[in-house]
Scaffold this motif. Structure first.
Motif, short mmCIF file in Angstrom:
data_model
loop_
_atom_site.label_atom_id
_atom_site.label_comp_id
_atom_site.label_asym_id
_atom_site.label_seq_id
_atom_site.Cartn_x
_atom_site.Cartn_y
_atom_site.Cartn_z
N MET A 1 0.82 -1.20 0.00
CA MET A 1 0.00 0.00 0.00
C MET A 1 0.86 1.26 0.00
SD MET A 1 -2.95 -1.22 2.69
CE MET A 1 -3.74 0.38 2.83
N SER A 2 1.96 1.24 0.73
CA SER A 2 2.88 2.38 0.77
C SER A 2 3.45 2.66 -0.61
CB SER A 2 4.01 2.13 1.77
OG SER A 2 3.50 1.96 3.07
N ASP B 1 -9.04 0.71 9.47
CA ASP B 1 -8.78 -0.73 9.48
C ASP B 1 -9.71 -1.49 8.56
OD1 ASP B 1 -10.95 -0.25 11.16
OD2 ASP B 1 -10.24 -1.54 12.79
N VAL B 2 -11.03 -1.28 8.66
CA VAL B 2 -12.01 -2.02 7.87
C VAL B 2 -12.98 -1.05 7.19
CG1 VAL B 2 -13.85 -3.76 7.92
CG2 VAL B 2 -11.88 -4.00 9.45
N LEU B 3 -13.18 -1.23 5.91
CA LEU B 3 -14.21 -0.49 5.18
C LEU B 3 -15.41 -1.42 5.03
CD1 LEU B 3 -15.27 1.91 3.59
CD2 LEU B 3 -14.01 1.07 1.60
N VAL C 1 -7.40 1.54 3.32
CA VAL C 1 -7.93 0.63 4.33
C VAL C 1 -7.19 -0.69 4.27
CG1 VAL C 1 -10.24 1.65 4.35
CG2 VAL C 1 -9.77 -0.26 2.81
N LEU C 2 -7.01 -1.29 5.43
CA LEU C 2 -6.36 -2.60 5.47
C LEU C 2 -7.29 -3.66 4.88
CD1 LEU C 2 -3.95 -4.34 6.28
CD2 LEU C 2 -5.00 -4.58 8.55
N ILE C 3 -8.58 -3.60 5.23
CA ILE C 3 -9.56 -4.60 4.79
C ILE C 3 -10.77 -3.90 4.17
CG2 ILE C 3 -11.12 -6.48 5.49
CD1 ILE C 3 -8.14 -7.14 5.87
N ALA D 1 -12.37 2.60 -1.48
CA ALA D 1 -10.99 2.84 -1.06
C ALA D 1 -10.08 2.98 -2.27
CB ALA D 1 -10.51 1.70 -0.18
N ASP D 2 -9.12 3.89 -2.16
CA ASP D 2 -8.11 4.07 -3.20
C ASP D 2 -6.97 3.08 -3.03
OD1 ASP D 2 -9.09 6.73 -4.46
OD2 ASP D 2 -9.12 7.11 -2.30
N PHE D 3 -6.69 2.71 -1.78
CA PHE D 3 -5.59 1.79 -1.47
C PHE D 3 -6.12 0.74 -0.50
CE2 PHE D 3 -4.12 6.19 -1.91
CZ PHE D 3 -3.42 6.08 -3.10
N VAL D 4 -6.05 -0.53 -0.89
CA VAL D 4 -6.64 -1.62 -0.11
C VAL D 4 -5.59 -2.69 0.17
CG1 VAL D 4 -8.41 -3.42 -0.06
CG2 VAL D 4 -8.89 -1.24 -1.17
#
Length: 174
Positions: A19-20, A101-103, A129-131, A142-145
């Motif tokens: 994600m970074s 953390d979660v979407l 979001v992580l999840i 989310a743009d980054f998952v």
């Protein structure tokens, strides 16, 4: 109740590293990026992303947290808090990346955007979001998952982070 580990500590770390890289690639570097973690676990994930971006780009992007409690549509109050954002850097003209953390339904992210726009006008707002578990009630994505996990509505996704819970993993409960 049946529980299953979806991501362990190493898998979460790899997801955050990826994600970074995606954030830096999308933004063409780290200039103007500000990470804003949604309390509680989102703030720790934002700190981890900050560290990974620094490892990759050798620049420490600003990171802070946002408390969206007063902006939730399921907990309406007559008075909105004026200081929902805890950060030392101005968000004016920045590319704010909300980290959570979660979407799920999208309501937390809507509240975060309301809280930000109640205080400041950034140049851009993105979401990491992580999840992403689906079941959106609002047109938010989310743009980054870190990981997409198709779930049933009755299932629960729990994210645990070392800094808050004493261990790091993502668990699906049925």
């Amino acid at each position: 109740m049946k529980k299953r580990t979806i991501l362990d500590n190493a898998q979460i770390s790899r997801s955050l590293t990826r994600m970074s890289h995606e954030i830096l690639e999308h933004n063409k570097g780290s200039a103007g990026i500000v990470l804003l973690g949604v309390k509680t676990r989102g703030e720790f994930l934002a700190d981890r992303l900050q560290g990974k971006i620094e490892e990759i780009d050798s620049i420490k992007v600003p990171a802070g947290n946002i408390d969206i409690t007063g902006f939730r549509d399921d907990k309406l109050s007559a008075q909105k808090p004026t200081e929902a954002i805890d950060m030392d850097t101005s968000l004016v003209g920045s590319h704010v990346i909300i980290v959570d953390d979660v979407l799920y339904t999208g309501r937390t992210i809507r509240a975060a955007m309301d809280a930000i726009l109640n205080q400041v006008r950034p140049a851009k707002i993105s979401l990491a979001v992580l999840i992403d578990r689906g079941h959106r009630e609002l047109p938010i994505r989310a743009d980054f998952v870190g990981k997409n996990i198709p779930t049933a509505k009755e299932e629960k996704v729990n994210v645990y982070v070392e800094e808050y819970d004493g261990f790091t993993e993502v668990v699906l409960s049925e």
